[in-house]
Design a protein around this motif. Structure first.
Motif, mmCIF file in Angstrom:
data_model
loop_
_atom_site.group_PDB
_atom_site.id
_atom_site.type_symbol
_atom_site.label_atom_id
_atom_site.label_comp_id
_atom_site.label_asym_id
_atom_site.label_seq_id
_atom_site.Cartn_x
_atom_site.Cartn_y
_atom_site.Cartn_z
ATOM 1 N N LEU A 89 7.846 8.568 -0.324
ATOM 2 C CA LEU A 89 6.865 7.681 -0.421
ATOM 3 C C LEU A 89 6.202 6.604 0.156
ATOM 4 N N GLY A 90 7.198 6.464 1.509
ATOM 5 C CA GLY A 90 6.104 5.667 2.424
ATOM 6 C C GLY A 90 4.877 6.549 2.958
ATOM 7 N N GLY A 91 4.674 7.992 2.816
ATOM 8 C CA GLY A 91 3.293 8.823 3.194
ATOM 9 C C GLY A 91 3.107 7.971 2.452
ATOM 10 N N ARG A 92 2.542 8.117 0.741
ATOM 11 C CA ARG A 92 2.190 7.863 0.120
ATOM 12 C C ARG A 92 1.314 6.384 1.030
ATOM 13 N N GLN A 93 2.350 6.201 0.242
ATOM 14 C CA GLN A 93 1.618 4.485 0.542
ATOM 15 C C GLN A 93 0.774 4.817 2.297
ATOM 16 N N GLN A 94 1.268 5.027 3.021
ATOM 17 C CA GLN A 94 0.127 5.162 4.933
ATOM 18 C C GLN A 94 -1.053 5.044 3.958
ATOM 19 N N TYR A 95 -1.164 6.556 3.199
ATOM 20 C CA TYR A 95 -2.429 6.999 3.296
ATOM 21 C C TYR A 95 -3.211 5.898 2.433
ATOM 22 N N ILE A 96 -2.611 5.713 1.635
ATOM 23 C CA ILE A 96 -3.582 4.855 0.382
ATOM 24 C C ILE A 96 -3.863 3.925 1.373
ATOM 25 N N PHE A 97 -3.560 2.619 2.360
ATOM 26 C CA PHE A 97 -3.290 1.615 2.649
ATOM 27 C C PHE A 97 -4.598 1.943 3.716
#
Length: 595
Positions: A89-97
């Motif tokens: 979940l953290g990886g997805r969000q950091q990629y988006i931001f």
């Protein structure tokens, strides 16, 4: 030194230059700092879970499997699964931001670069090929895209993973950590050589990309001449040479990278082997099986980011080289720019060229020397001379497409260099030899001259030159799409649109580069009529290529070798024995077909 390198000494970035470029980029990225901080927070979350994985496995082995404690083993499994979910979940969000911030930065950079290129004077385009400028806006921006899409993410994430992993490794077993890190000096020496070689390699790639695009742009733009001259094989050969040079440059970067990445990977395997050997030697004291497994897993997690950072160095170098070239454009001050305290030109006035000298940038030969000319309100002056005599250059200086290196051009007693650019373009309008149209409608192309013009203004401008009925007869009228470069219209129709643009501005001074010289006789009569309407009541400077145009002028100024050698009316100058104009007029007369 790389073979066939197109990299100049000033293109090579040392650490100080690269650091300056990156700091400047960071300053431009300040509006996106909140988004980047959010990405950083999710990166930290992912790093904690990554480093926690081997510790959970150590606990499962030592407290679960070896102690035969199913409860501890199940707890370790549950914690490991939870860590994997949080990491995902953290990886997805950091990629988006990080992509939101990075793409926002590139958008701002594209807009700023394009706007700055548009502001540049003609001298800038004399120095820079169109293909190279296209490369700045495409290939170099794409190089930056690689960095902001995944490079920044990997850089920060890998740096955090390496730091946390080293701390945990030392806490688990400083002995095994020191044994495993015996490979670090080898990696350090290899990294130094890799940085030096890859810096040159990636700068060469950027240079070759620009040359390749220049060859491509030239081949497409000049396709009519190429086909008419049967030059297709030669152009293909020239493009093949540029393409081969780009291919060789890319292959050289692969060679530079391959040995280094292979060495880093080998050092990672060797470090794990050393840790296992050390674990076997120290087993039974403070080292448990779970500790050895955790150290090996952490080492694999340590060398993978090191390899990523090494690979990222290529991307950073490529991006830094691209940024450096883009900043070179952004730092270019337009030679023709609006000075502080500039004033509006008066609505009417006398045009005076006073003792000007001028040389094109990059040349030692003066194009104009000691030229003076006075043009009264409403007067028509024809500039006449052989090719290269300076007549077109003089017209460009009168329109302030260039500034003289000495002397001045004034309108209504105001030096054009002290005038606001808006008033300058409203008072003095250039009509080129060939009307250039952009993709869009006829109305869109007219509004280039005055974006605030309404439909009534556009119709009135077309009517002023007698072209309204012609364009309204089209099936779509003024909404007719002209396509790229106005290919849907004839040469005469394109020139009529160009004349209507000038009429829409309603200038006091027209600078014409013989607007009918490239037209067929049938179309020429219609454009001549429109041109005569446009010139009525205005001051006109015309670069003349035909005797008929010259004879309609009030006065003639003859240029030769960058100087004004004769002035007067047609009748006065044609009667001068041995005069330059008399010789030109005689040559024009002889070139006319006999009836």
């Amino acid at each position: 030194m790389m073979r066939g390198s197109g990299v100049t000494a000033e293109d090579r970035l040392d650490r100080t230059q690269a650091s300056h470029v990156i700091r400047r980029a960071a300053k431009m990225a300040r509006p996106f700092r909140r988004t980047m901080l959010a990405a950083l927070a999710f990166m930290a979350m992912g790093t904690v879970t990554t480093v926690a994985g081997p510790l959970v496995i150590k606990y499962g082995i030592d407290s679960g499997i070896r102690a035969d404690n199913p409860r501890a083993l199940n707890l370790a499994i549950a914690f490991y699964a939870a860590a994997a979910i949080v990491a995902y979940l953290g990886g997805r969000q950091q990629y988006i931001f990080i992509n939101r911030a990075g793409e926002g930065f590139l958008r701002v950079l594209r807009l700023r670069l394009f706007a700055h290129i548009q502001r540049q004077s003609m001298a800038f385009y004399d120095r820079n090929k169109a293909g190279v400028l296209v490369a700045r806006m495409t290939a170099d921006i794409e190089s930056m895209s690689d960095l902001v899409q995944w490079g920044l993410l990997q850089f920060v994430s890998a740096a955090i993973v390496v730091t946390f992993s080293l701390i945990v490794l030392l806490l688990l077993s400083w002995q095994l950590t020191l044994i495993a890190l015996l490979v670090v000096p080898v990696i350090a020496l290899a990294s130094f050589k890799f940085q030096r070689d890859s810096n040159l390699a990636y700068l060469d790639v950027r240079e070759r990309v620009g040359q390749n695009l220049s060859a491509l742009q030239e081949g497409i733009s000049g396709v009519r001449v190429i086909q008419a001259s049967a030059r297709e094989p030669e152009q293909s050969r020239r493009f093949a040479v540029a393409n081969r040079q780009l291919y060789d440059a890319h292959l050289h970067t692969v060679k530079v990278s391959t040995w280094y990445f292979g060495l880093v990977e080998f050092c990672g395997v060797l470090a794990a082997a050393l840790a296992i050997a050390g674990g076997g030697w120290l087993a039974g004291s403070t080292i448990t099986v779970g500790t050895v497994v955790a150290v090996v897993l952490l080492l694999s997690g340590l060398f993978e980011p090191v390899q990523q950072l090494s690979q990222l160095y290529n991307t950073v170098q490529s991006a830094a080289a691209s940024l450096n070239k883009m900043y070179a454009i952004l730092d270019t001050v337009p030679e023709v720019d609006e000075r502080p305290g500039a004033v509006d030109l008066p609505a009417q006035g006398e045009l005076v060229v006073h003792d000007i000298d001028f040389a094109y940038p990059g040349t030692d030969r003066a194009a104009l020397r000691g030229v003076s000319l006075r043009v009264g309100m409403g007067e028509r002056v024809a500039l006449v001379g052989a090719t290269g005599a300076g007549k077109s250059t003089l017209a460009k200086l009168i329109a302030r497409l260039y500034d003289p290196s000495r002397g001045s051009v004034t309108y209504g007693d105001v030096d054009l260099r002290n005038a606001t650019l808006m008033s300058l373009r409203e008072r003095i309008v250039v009509v080129p030899q060939e009307g250039f149209l952009f993709d869009g409608t006829i109305a869109d192309n007219l509004r280039l001259a005055r974006p605030d013009a309404d439909d009534h203004d556009i119709r009135r401008a077309l009517d002023a030159i007698g072209a309204l009925e012609r364009f309204e007869s089209f099936p779509d009228g003024l909404a007719t799409e002209v396509r790229e470069r106005g290919s849907r219209l004839s040469a005469g129709e394109r020139q009529l649109v160009s004349l209507a643009r000038a009429a829409l501005v309603d200038p006091a001074v027209l600078v014409l580069d013989e607007a009918t010289s490239n037209l067929d006789p049938g179309t020429e009569a219609e454009v001549e009529s429109a041109l005569e309407r446009l010139m009525h009541g205005r001051t006109v400077i015309v670069v003349a290529h035909r005797l008929s145009t010259v004879q309609r002028a009030d006065r003639i100024a003859v240029t030769e070798g960058g100087r004004l050698v004769e002035r007067g009316t047609h009748r006065e100058l044609v009667g001068v024995d041995g005069g330059r104009y008399a010789a030109l007029a005689a040559a024009w007369q002889r070139s006319q077909p006999s009836v």
